[in-house]
Design a protein around this motif. Structure first.
Motif, mmCIF file in Angstrom:
data_model
loop_
_atom_site.group_PDB
_atom_site.id
_atom_site.type_symbol
_atom_site.label_atom_id
_atom_site.label_comp_id
_atom_site.label_asym_id
_atom_site.label_seq_id
_atom_site.Cartn_x
_atom_site.Cartn_y
_atom_site.Cartn_z
ATOM 1 N N THR A 96 0.668 -1.340 -0.064
ATOM 2 C CA THR A 96 0.267 -0.190 0.301
ATOM 3 C C THR A 96 1.404 1.498 -0.075
ATOM 4 O OG1 THR A 96 -1.453 -1.445 1.116
ATOM 5 C CG2 THR A 96 -2.117 0.854 1.163
ATOM 6 N N HIS A 124 -7.090 -4.966 -6.241
ATOM 7 C CA HIS A 124 -6.879 -4.526 -4.702
ATOM 8 C C HIS A 124 -7.077 -2.615 -4.798
ATOM 9 C CE1 HIS A 124 -5.563 -4.214 -0.482
ATOM 10 N NE2 HIS A 124 -6.207 -5.759 -0.367
ATOM 11 N N ASN A 176 -5.922 -10.710 -5.709
ATOM 12 C CA ASN A 176 -6.315 -11.452 -4.384
ATOM 13 C C ASN A 176 -7.471 -11.850 -5.003
ATOM 14 O OD1 ASN A 176 -7.184 -8.986 -4.546
ATOM 15 N ND2 ASN A 176 -7.644 -8.646 -1.764
ATOM 16 N N ASP A 201 1.073 -4.289 -9.139
ATOM 17 C CA ASP A 201 1.270 -4.888 -7.685
ATOM 18 C C ASP A 201 1.411 -6.647 -7.322
ATOM 19 O OD1 ASP A 201 0.375 -5.836 -4.902
ATOM 20 O OD2 ASP A 201 -1.703 -4.484 -5.604
ATOM 21 N N GLN A 204 0.611 -10.299 -4.123
ATOM 22 C CA GLN A 204 0.086 -11.705 -3.997
ATOM 23 C C GLN A 204 1.841 -12.739 -5.468
ATOM 24 O OE1 GLN A 204 -2.002 -12.779 -2.126
ATOM 25 N NE2 GLN A 204 -3.171 -10.925 -1.360
ATOM 26 N N SER A 224 4.927 -7.019 -0.109
ATOM 27 C CA SER A 224 4.708 -6.698 1.251
ATOM 28 C C SER A 224 5.501 -8.189 1.852
ATOM 29 C CB SER A 224 3.268 -6.846 1.422
ATOM 30 O OG SER A 224 2.350 -5.937 1.192
ATOM 31 N N HIS A 226 4.577 -9.681 4.817
ATOM 32 C CA HIS A 226 4.307 -10.451 5.658
ATOM 33 C C HIS A 226 3.005 -11.329 5.402
ATOM 34 C CE1 HIS A 226 -0.228 -8.565 5.008
ATOM 35 N NE2 HIS A 226 0.725 -7.581 4.809
ATOM 36 N N LYS A 227 3.793 -11.002 3.523
ATOM 37 C CA LYS A 227 2.272 -12.652 2.555
ATOM 38 C C LYS A 227 3.464 -13.175 2.296
ATOM 39 C CE LYS A 227 -1.068 -8.841 0.784
ATOM 40 N NZ LYS A 227 -1.991 -9.737 1.289
ATOM 41 N N ARG A 361 -11.139 -16.084 4.717
ATOM 42 C CA ARG A 361 -11.411 -15.387 4.412
ATOM 43 C C ARG A 361 -13.029 -14.734 3.937
ATOM 44 N NH1 ARG A 361 -8.683 -9.475 2.455
ATOM 45 N NH2 ARG A 361 -10.858 -7.931 3.041
ATOM 46 N N ARG A 381 -13.766 -16.727 0.941
ATOM 47 C CA ARG A 381 -12.083 -16.955 -0.223
ATOM 48 C C ARG A 381 -11.240 -17.835 1.000
ATOM 49 N NH1 ARG A 381 -7.402 -12.373 -0.679
ATOM 50 N NH2 ARG A 381 -7.279 -12.586 1.103
#
Ligand code: C6P
Length: 411
Positions: A96, A124, A176, A201, A204, A224, A226-227, A361, A381
């Motif tokens: 982001t 996203h 995503n 982006d 994913q 990112s 954390h993914k 999710r 998902r």
């Protein structure tokens, strides 16, 4: 069949020992955030226990250790995505922040009234709202490449949408929600033929497949940590040096300055120019370790195993009457499946699955325009990673069938 030792991999993830509502955790929500291996947890603890200091400042031993760890992580990222120069790797808070930085810094210089910014409806919000805002600030035109019915893009449509007025094209490498893997290399070629820059982006994509930013020939790429097994709060903005050099920082303060006077200041070199303030030191070091872990397992093997799991789940889910899957066929998608079960609201479904220890999710997945395109207010998902197994998918399918049965009970 995969040659990966999934049981050994699972042992590296302590959270998989958790019981949720009396059942072993089945974590099918990696697309939201991945779980972390022990080595990533350990390296972060080790940093705080033995090496904690600020970077680029102190000349003391701890300061040097922290700076070395932080800059080594940058080099690890550079090699991982095959960037040419270390200056092209900017640490950010996540995808982001990376995309917002491009939209502000590049957008403010290179986009003018009447110019076009081209994106898709599968983006996203992080790759949509910053462009909307840029378009508003600059009175530019935001255009969308139309999607095929199965949620893929055709290069014909890409060619028709991008024109010589287009300054920026920004498309997710992997959706995503739909799982669609977009042909970023070809889209970048079309963007460049029209004089536009290509942004992608990669939130994913990077965790799941080999990414080579030079081969893709993207001008900017965001993802990112954390993914991809790394800590939260760290992400990467890759940008070609020729553009980053011309761009202005969007945050100002410590570390990013060269000289500060009472009325004016100058900036330091890349990449620090875009990293104002104390950076995400422990998080960057954790990301470096996550990359080492992914490389040890092997990105090709990861992609192959995820494909195997996804194809397996896709087939089993397709057999459930009333279950609708959104997006392309199993062959054309990354490791996630977005769906709805007739008669069951996705939030009820996610709650019922949670009572069986299964995490999925539910909601709009931060992609409201795509929900509108799908004509759904929300969806469920399931997303897969190296620590998931076919047995877990079997349990997921059983729980889906039980939930369907429960909700179809007629009074
Ligand atoms: N998608 C999901 O459950 P951040 O929050 O900055 O780390 O990543 C944002 C982001 C950007 N692009 C794509 C394609 C994404 O999938 C995400 C995050 C999560 O799908 C949380 S909404």
């Amino acid at each position: 069949m995969t040659h990966l030792d999934i049981e050994a991999i699972r042992k590296d993830f302590p959270i998989l020992n958790e019981e949720i509502n009396g059942r072993p955790l089945i974590y099918l929500d990696t697309s939201a955030t991945s779980q972390k291996p022990q080595s990533v947890i350990d390296i972060t603890t080790e940093y705080y226990t033995h090496n904690n200091a600020n970077v680029h400042r102190g000349v003391h031993t701890l300061g040097t250790r922290a700076t070395d760890g932080y800059e080594k992580a940058r080099e690890t990222v550079r090699q991982f995505i095959h960037a040419k120069y270390f200056e092209e790797i900017i640490f950010t808070r996540g995808t982001t922040t990376a995309i917002n930085t491009i939209a502000h810094s590049f957008g403010d210089i290179f986009v003018s009234e009447g110019d076009e910014i081209v994106i898709t409806e599968m983006e996203h919000h992080a790759n949509l709202v910053p462009w909307q805002q840029l378009a508003k600030r600059k009175k530019a035109v935001l255009k969308y490449i139309p999607m095929n019915e199965d949620g893929t893009l055709s290069l014909e449509q890409v060619k028709e949408t991008i024109t010589e007025k287009t300054k920026i094209v920004s498309v997710a490498h992997v959706s995503n929600v739909l799982g669609t893997i977009n042909d970023i290399q070809s889209i970048a070629k079309i963007a460049h033929e029209n004089g536009a820059v290509m942004v992608s982006d990669g939130a994913q994509a990077v965790p799941h497949m080999q990414v080579d930013v030079q081969a893709l020939d993207v001008d900017f790429y965001a993802f990112s940590g954390h993914k991809m097994l790394g800590p939260t709060g760290i992400g990467v903005l890759y940008g070609k040096k020729k553009y980053l050099d011309q761009m202005e920082p969007i945050e100002f303060g410590g570390d990013m300055i060269d000289f500060v006077g009472l009325q004016d200041s100058t900036w330091t070199e890349l990449p620090t120019k875009f990293e104002a303030g104390t950076p995400l030191i422990a998080e960057a070091i954790g990301l470096g370790e996550a990359i080492r872990y992914l490389q040890k397992v092997g990105l090709d093997a990861i992609a192959e195993y995820e494909h195997e799991l996804t194809a397996y789940a896709y087939e089993k889910m397709s057999e459930i009457e009333g279950l609708e899957i959104y997006g392309p066929s199993a062959e054309q998608r990354a490791g996630l499946i977005t769906f709805n079960l007739a008669g069951v609201h996705p939030h009820d479904l996610a709650t019922a699955l949670d009572s069986h220890g299964i995490a999925v999710r539910a909601g709009h997945h931060c992609a409201q325009p795509l929900m509108k395109w799908l004509n759904q207010s929300s969806t469920a998902r399931a997303s897969f990673y190296i620590y998931n197994t076919k047995e877990e998918i079997d349990q997921f399918i059983t729980s889906l069938k039980e939930t369907k049965e429960f909700f179809s009970y007629e009074f």
